[in-house]
Design a protein around this motif. Structure first.
Motif, mmCIF file in Angstrom:
data_model
loop_
_atom_site.group_PDB
_atom_site.id
_atom_site.type_symbol
_atom_site.label_atom_id
_atom_site.label_comp_id
_atom_site.label_asym_id
_atom_site.label_seq_id
_atom_site.Cartn_x
_atom_site.Cartn_y
_atom_site.Cartn_z
ATOM 1 N N ARG A 1 0.897 -1.115 -0.026
ATOM 2 C CA ARG A 1 0.004 -0.053 -0.114
ATOM 3 C C ARG A 1 0.948 1.388 0.040
ATOM 4 N NH1 ARG A 1 -1.969 3.581 3.930
ATOM 5 N NH2 ARG A 1 -4.124 4.284 3.045
ATOM 6 N N TYR A 2 1.868 1.202 0.843
ATOM 7 C CA TYR A 2 2.863 2.487 0.915
ATOM 8 C C TYR A 2 3.658 2.674 -0.433
ATOM 9 C CZ TYR A 2 6.713 5.330 2.410
ATOM 10 O OH TYR A 2 7.413 6.403 2.287
ATOM 11 N N VAL A 3 4.007 1.734 -1.097
ATOM 12 C CA VAL A 3 4.813 1.846 -2.420
ATOM 13 C C VAL A 3 3.781 2.223 -3.611
ATOM 14 C CG1 VAL A 3 6.002 0.469 -4.260
ATOM 15 C CG2 VAL A 3 6.549 0.133 -1.697
ATOM 16 N N SER A 4 2.517 1.684 -3.556
ATOM 17 C CA SER A 4 1.532 2.080 -4.454
ATOM 18 C C SER A 4 1.158 3.590 -4.249
ATOM 19 C CB SER A 4 0.326 1.088 -4.602
ATOM 20 O OG SER A 4 -0.400 1.214 -3.574
ATOM 21 N N SER A 5 1.262 4.110 -3.188
ATOM 22 C CA SER A 5 0.796 5.462 -3.183
ATOM 23 C C SER A 5 1.822 6.276 -3.311
ATOM 24 C CB SER A 5 0.518 5.546 -1.435
ATOM 25 O OG SER A 5 1.462 5.474 -0.774
ATOM 26 N N THR A 6 3.271 5.875 -3.486
ATOM 27 C CA THR A 6 4.172 6.932 -3.907
ATOM 28 C C THR A 6 4.347 6.859 -5.428
ATOM 29 O OG1 THR A 6 6.038 5.155 -3.459
ATOM 30 C CG2 THR A 6 5.299 6.373 -1.558
ATOM 31 N N PHE A 7 5.288 7.637 -5.825
ATOM 32 C CA PHE A 7 5.362 8.364 -7.125
ATOM 33 C C PHE A 7 6.969 8.547 -7.350
ATOM 34 C CE2 PHE A 7 0.989 8.706 -6.577
ATOM 35 C CZ PHE A 7 0.263 8.090 -8.020
ATOM 36 N N HIS A 8 7.579 7.325 -7.889
ATOM 37 C CA HIS A 8 9.079 7.661 -8.178
ATOM 38 C C HIS A 8 9.855 7.724 -6.768
ATOM 39 C CE1 HIS A 8 8.291 7.943 -12.445
ATOM 40 N NE2 HIS A 8 7.737 9.155 -12.354
ATOM 41 N N ILE B 1 -8.630 12.189 -10.470
ATOM 42 C CA ILE B 1 -7.878 12.417 -11.504
ATOM 43 C C ILE B 1 -8.756 11.868 -12.654
ATOM 44 C CG2 ILE B 1 -5.741 12.387 -12.725
ATOM 45 C CD1 ILE B 1 -4.265 11.684 -10.343
ATOM 46 N N ARG B 2 -8.977 12.563 -13.677
ATOM 47 C CA ARG B 2 -9.639 12.167 -14.722
ATOM 48 C C ARG B 2 -8.541 11.642 -15.946
ATOM 49 N NH1 ARG B 2 -11.890 16.417 -19.118
ATOM 50 N NH2 ARG B 2 -9.796 16.096 -19.828
ATOM 51 N N PHE B 3 -8.612 10.419 -16.361
ATOM 52 C CA PHE B 3 -7.673 9.884 -17.365
ATOM 53 C C PHE B 3 -8.307 9.539 -18.760
ATOM 54 C CE2 PHE B 3 -5.507 8.974 -13.296
ATOM 55 C CZ PHE B 3 -4.412 9.454 -13.603
ATOM 56 N N HIS B 4 -7.671 9.464 -19.608
ATOM 57 C CA HIS B 4 -8.317 9.008 -20.887
ATOM 58 C C HIS B 4 -8.519 7.626 -20.894
ATOM 59 C CE1 HIS B 4 -8.708 8.181 -25.199
ATOM 60 N NE2 HIS B 4 -9.094 9.403 -25.206
ATOM 61 N N ASN B 5 -9.392 6.817 -21.304
ATOM 62 C CA ASN B 5 -9.547 5.421 -21.426
ATOM 63 C C ASN B 5 -8.240 4.808 -21.755
ATOM 64 O OD1 ASN B 5 -12.071 5.841 -20.514
ATOM 65 N ND2 ASN B 5 -13.139 5.512 -22.622
ATOM 66 N N ASN C 1 -4.900 0.479 -18.560
ATOM 67 C CA ASN C 1 -3.949 -0.649 -18.025
ATOM 68 C C ASN C 1 -2.638 0.140 -17.319
ATOM 69 O OD1 ASN C 1 -4.675 -3.288 -19.266
ATOM 70 N ND2 ASN C 1 -4.943 -1.769 -20.949
ATOM 71 N N VAL C 2 -2.233 1.473 -17.652
ATOM 72 C CA VAL C 2 -1.226 2.193 -16.854
ATOM 73 C C VAL C 2 -1.805 2.279 -15.341
ATOM 74 C CG1 VAL C 2 -0.313 4.299 -16.676
ATOM 75 C CG2 VAL C 2 -0.403 3.385 -18.784
ATOM 76 N N ILE C 3 -3.104 2.693 -15.054
ATOM 77 C CA ILE C 3 -3.652 2.801 -13.716
ATOM 78 C C ILE C 3 -3.785 1.790 -13.110
ATOM 79 C CG2 ILE C 3 -5.788 3.798 -12.455
ATOM 80 C CD1 ILE C 3 -3.808 5.657 -14.058
ATOM 81 N N ILE C 4 -4.062 0.408 -13.886
ATOM 82 C CA ILE C 4 -4.381 -0.650 -13.135
ATOM 83 C C ILE C 4 -3.057 -1.325 -12.643
ATOM 84 C CG2 ILE C 4 -4.878 -3.121 -13.367
ATOM 85 C CD1 ILE C 4 -7.354 -2.333 -15.054
ATOM 86 N N ASP C 5 -2.022 -1.081 -13.469
ATOM 87 C CA ASP C 5 -0.621 -1.613 -13.032
ATOM 88 C C ASP C 5 -0.069 -0.865 -12.122
ATOM 89 O OD1 ASP C 5 -0.560 -3.160 -15.360
ATOM 90 O OD2 ASP C 5 0.618 -1.931 -16.428
ATOM 91 N N LYS C 6 -0.597 0.496 -11.808
ATOM 92 C CA LYS C 6 0.124 1.233 -10.744
ATOM 93 C C LYS C 6 -0.827 1.006 -9.102
ATOM 94 C CE LYS C 6 2.132 4.513 -8.555
ATOM 95 N NZ LYS C 6 3.489 4.020 -7.775
ATOM 96 N N ARG D 1 -5.964 -3.723 -9.311
ATOM 97 C CA ARG D 1 -7.293 -4.006 -9.885
ATOM 98 C C ARG D 1 -8.722 -3.560 -8.955
ATOM 99 N NH1 ARG D 1 -8.178 -9.809 -12.427
ATOM 100 N NH2 ARG D 1 -10.035 -8.964 -13.029
ATOM 101 N N ASP D 2 -8.111 -3.508 -7.707
ATOM 102 C CA ASP D 2 -9.124 -2.930 -6.813
ATOM 103 C C ASP D 2 -9.373 -1.483 -6.603
ATOM 104 O OD1 ASP D 2 -9.675 -5.426 -6.071
ATOM 105 O OD2 ASP D 2 -8.308 -5.749 -4.275
ATOM 106 N N ALA D 3 -8.697 -0.572 -7.665
ATOM 107 C CA ALA D 3 -8.446 0.842 -7.569
ATOM 108 C C ALA D 3 -10.142 1.228 -7.878
ATOM 109 C CB ALA D 3 -7.753 1.497 -8.703
ATOM 110 N N ASP D 4 -10.414 2.418 -7.182
ATOM 111 C CA ASP D 4 -11.776 3.107 -7.442
ATOM 112 C C ASP D 4 -11.611 3.734 -8.513
ATOM 113 O OD1 ASP D 4 -14.115 4.395 -7.544
ATOM 114 O OD2 ASP D 4 -13.765 5.330 -5.272
ATOM 115 N N ILE D 5 -12.238 3.149 -9.869
ATOM 116 C CA ILE D 5 -12.241 3.654 -11.154
ATOM 117 C C ILE D 5 -13.440 3.732 -11.602
ATOM 118 C CG2 ILE D 5 -11.476 3.210 -13.378
ATOM 119 C CD1 ILE D 5 -8.890 1.822 -12.556
#
Length: 333
Positions: free
Chosen positions: A236-243, A254-258, A262-267, A270-274
């Motif tokens: 959880r800690y690692v997934s919440s950090t960036f670089h 955040i609004r993302f293009h469809n 897969n980028v968002i799921i990788d980061k 699959r349980d992310a609130d999308i």
């Protein structure tokens, strides 16, 4: 004439089968005898019946030996085929070691040699490392492996750790932070992110959880002072950090293009609130470390990502965009 006692003969037989045979390379008793002669000389005293007995004893002792005989009257072929690791698994281990920046070039070569010993000599030849060992991105610190071992021990025994920390300056000199002062932390976990090893720890001076590149640690010391066990979710800690930038944890939207699903799921998993916004966009809601790392990560996606909240993050992103534009505008004036 060289004579081998029963123990020597059996141990050598086991070594020959383990190192030189596999499912593609099987030995007859004559082949095995030749191996003994190469090791002990052509006049070594060896009896095939004794070798057969040794093979039976090894099988009874649960040492894997496969016996193949194509036709009655044909010689039998012996091989050791069971390996703890499959060949593709060893290849993945070698590639991971070669890619790891925190391991020095010499240690990389040493580890690869050890990994190759986990299979037969014939299979080891197939394990050529196809990932170039680039010394320019490999750590120069040979203290990394010692620090990793000490920190694992400290985490296991729940002992407080002290160390010095530093970075390289423009002259490529390693400079200690805080004028060489000691960091006193409660070690929580070790993690490997972006080819670097990090220590995640509670930093007493700031009363917050931080992470530290292990190759930047110096004079790691495990104290006798212990701390109480506290559960810690590393993933959880690692997934919440960036670089692996430090910052405060906040809810972001955040609004993302469809195209970026897969980028968002990788980061975020699959349980992310999308949630689907329309035919072209979706909205991600998540708790994340708001930092310069997050800003840089968002800018990777250009106009395919737009921050909706919090307002502080919107300001950070827009300020960074303005700063980038100002650089190019000044150069074109």
């Amino acid at each position: 004439m060289n004579r081998l006692d029963n123990k020597q003969r059996m141990l050598k037989l086991m070594e020959i089968l383990r190192e030189q045979t596999d499912e593609e390379n099987e030995y007859t008793l004559d082949d095995i005898t030749e191996c003994f002669k190469k090791e002990y000389g052509p006049d070594v005293k060896l009896n095939k019946n004794s070798l057969r007995d040794d093979i039976e004893h090894l099988i009874e002792a649960k040492f894997d030996i496969t016996i193949n005989q194509e036709k009655e009257g044909m010689p039998k072929f012996y091989s050791h085929q069971y390996r703890l690791f499959e060949l593709y698994e060893l290849r993945m281990l070698i590639d991971a070691v070669a890619s790891a920046r925190f391991i020095t070039k010499d240690e990389t070569k040493q580890l690869i040699r050890k990994i190759k010993k986990l299979t037969s000599l014939h299979h080891a030849k197939k394990l050529h490392n196809e990932i170039l060992i680039d010394s320019s991105v490999k750590s120069e610190s040979k203290l990394v492996r010692l620090a990793i071992n000490d920190l694992h021990e400290a985490i296991s025994e729940r002992r407080i750790v002290t160390f010095q920390y530093g970075r390289y300056n423009l002259n490529k000199e390693f400079v200690l932070s805080h004028n060489g002062g000691q960091y006193r932390v409660k070690p929580l976990a070790l993690t490997w992110v972006n080819d670097f090893y990090y220590l995640i720890a509670y930093y007493f001076a700031k009363e917050e959880i931080r992470h530290y590149r292990i190759d930047r640690l110096r004079n790691v010391n495990i104290t006798e002072e212990q701390f109480a066990y506290e559960p810690f979710d590393v993933s959880r800690y690692v997934s919440s950090t960036f670089h692996m930038y430090a910052g405060s944890e906040e809810w972001i939207k955040i609004r993302f293009h469809n195209d970026l699903i897969n980028v968002i799921i990788d980061k975020f998993g699959r349980d992310a609130d999308i949630r689907k916004l329309d035919e072209n966009y979706f909205v991600l809601t998540a708790k994340a470390i708001v930092s310069d790392g997050l800003v840089k990560w968002l800018l990777n996606w250009g106009n395919q990502a737009k921050v909706l909240s919090p307002s502080s993050l919107i300001d950070q992103v827009t300020n960074e965009i303005r700063n980038m534009m100002s650089i190019y505008e000044k150069e074109t004036d």
